[in-house]
Design an enzyme around this catalytic site. Sequence first.
Site, short mmCIF file in Angstrom:
data_model
loop_
_atom_site.label_atom_id
_atom_site.label_comp_id
_atom_site.label_asym_id
_atom_site.label_seq_id
_atom_site.Cartn_x
_atom_site.Cartn_y
_atom_site.Cartn_z
N HIS A 78 28.15 60.49 72.26
CA HIS A 78 28.13 59.13 72.79
C HIS A 78 28.85 59.02 74.13
CE1 HIS A 78 27.08 55.08 72.58
NE2 HIS A 78 27.64 54.70 71.44
N ASP A 122 23.97 56.89 75.68
CA ASP A 122 24.15 55.55 75.13
C ASP A 122 23.19 55.32 73.96
OD1 ASP A 122 26.15 54.83 76.93
OD2 ASP A 122 24.69 54.18 78.43
#
Length: 393
Positions: free
Chosen positions: A364, A368
């Site tokens: 992450h 995204d």
Amino acid sequence: MNRINILVPDLPESVNDAVVVKWYKKIGEQISSEDNIVDIETDKVMLEVSAPCNGILNEILEKEGSIVKSNQILGNIVESKNIESKTKSKLEKSNKYFIKDKNFNISFKEKIYNFPPSIRRIIRIKKNKEIFNELNYIKNQENIIEEKLNDQSFSNEKEKKIYENRIKMTRLRQKIAERLLETKNNTAMLTTFNEVNMQPIISLRKKYGEFFEKKHGVRIGFMPFFVKAVVESLKKFPEINASIDKNDIVYYKNIDVSIAVSTPRGVITPVLRNADNMSMADIEKKIKEFSIKGIENKIKIEELIGGNFTITNGGIFGSLMSTPIINPPQSAILGMHLIKERPMAINGKVKILPMMYLALSYDHRLIDGKESVSFLVTIKNILEDFNRIIINV
């Protein structure tokens, strides 16, 4: 005497060292240049080291368990063109009985030399010299000795209290453990899920499978479809075909896909180089080759280096759903799972369809949620309508 060194093979920069696993020859034994004399294990593969020449093993410098570097000397051979077998002196024995003598000045290992292999194995497992000293070797009467050795009365109290079997982790297993912990500690790993209707792919395989096998000499599996779907999706989402290097993001122009392969020693991830240029047949043949090499411990180090994205299939073991762990320094991994018929609502009607859960684990820090979900949906859409690849939509 011309002494030829036995060297550790060239190791790539990404492999720091290796461990000496097993010597197959002893000092003084004759060797031919075709012989595999020692195995060494890196954190990726098992390597066989062959004799550089004919001769006699003169010296072993690195014993089993030693850590060695690239091109380090393992031992040496006295070169000989005309090798004569060196007869090992036989241990003192009669035709019927093995002589039991506490003052017999040879090692325990040598004492059991003349026992049949099955008996030597049991004695070594027992590791109890008292058991050995109670036995007379009766020629060709292995069953009597085995019965004697397995008799509980011969087991000492310490043996009865042992309820575990402790073995040293292989280099591969150690590296797997390190990398899994590294992923957990150094990435912000998250997993997103989706499901795919596998009926279109199943129908394609059923329709063209026989023709494909006749033409290419290999059966078409599910993995080539997933590789193709991943390749097309990576083209649309370059941030997933990338990795973090300190404060930089490295985008890869080539699409190299790692395929998780289960071996007796653990899971390895050989790489399909330039997968975007490979045909379905090329992919299937290469995966089959990786599987065979993995089982036979013949995967080369260079075949394991450089992948940018990994595909793993837990479905072959019956996994319905899982959260695959990223293969660092990569930023994402796709998990395939078991195909299972389930009732699905299609246009207001219930249909029984062969469904598979897909899981995409990603870093992450770099990727995204929008990109990860869109990437997985793109894979799903391609698999459910493979014609999308042809018209590039």
